[in-house]
Write a protein that holds these residues in place. Sequence first.
Motif, mmCIF file in Angstrom:
data_model
loop_
_atom_site.group_PDB
_atom_site.id
_atom_site.type_symbol
_atom_site.label_atom_id
_atom_site.label_comp_id
_atom_site.label_asym_id
_atom_site.label_seq_id
_atom_site.Cartn_x
_atom_site.Cartn_y
_atom_site.Cartn_z
ATOM 1 N N ASP A 6 -27.689 -22.809 87.725
ATOM 2 C CA ASP A 6 -28.858 -21.985 88.035
ATOM 3 C C ASP A 6 -28.809 -21.586 89.524
ATOM 4 O O ASP A 6 -28.593 -22.448 90.385
ATOM 5 N N GLU A 9 -31.626 -23.606 91.400
ATOM 6 C CA GLU A 9 -31.557 -25.079 91.311
ATOM 7 C C GLU A 9 -30.279 -25.644 91.925
ATOM 8 O O GLU A 9 -30.283 -26.747 92.475
ATOM 9 N N LYS A 35 -29.263 -16.418 86.726
ATOM 10 C CA LYS A 35 -30.573 -16.140 87.342
ATOM 11 C C LYS A 35 -30.417 -15.624 88.773
ATOM 12 O O LYS A 35 -31.199 -15.986 89.664
HETATM 13 MG MG LIG Z 1 -32.631 -24.643 83.633
#
Ligand SMILES: [Mg+2]
Length: 114
Positions: A6, A9, A35
């Motif tokens: 991600d 993240e 993302k």
């Molecule tokens: Mg996730």
Amino acid sequence: MLLLVDASEGPLPQTRFVLKKALERELPVILVINKIDRPDARIDEVIDEVYDLFIDLDATEDQLDFPVMMTNARAGTAALRGEPAGGACSPSSTRSSPTFRPPPATRRPPSSSW
Ligand SMILES: [Mg+2]
Ligand SMILES: Nc1nc2c(ncn2[C@@H]2O[C@H](COP(=O)(O)OP(=O)(O)O)[C@@H](O)[C@H]2O)c(=O)[nH]1
């Protein structure tokens, strides 16, 4: 093996776990940063974090030379890093990379009996 991370993240404990397995099996790894459209995406930082993870797991020079694919799964777009962000990932965008090889296959005549 596609290592999906991600863009905000960054790598998680499970990322380390699966990467360790892949490196042990000498599977070619393609890093997929998803993302990338998010306002809190920190793409370069996350790529650095994954790179550090490879080093920490004693990856070889070859393994460190992994291609990076950037995706927005919501919009359905993907592009190799350094290539223009395009539409849906096309075979031509992957054909140029030595990582993407078809599985070895042998040509056999069609079976004549069931
Ligand atoms: Mg996730
Ligand atoms: N903005 C954005 N959202 C995404 C993208 N890919 C998945 N999502 C959203 O992320 C949510 C799911 O979270 P995800 O991290 O993919 O799965 P999880 O980690 O298993 O919870 C859903 O709301 C998806 O619509 C993307 O590329 N961009």
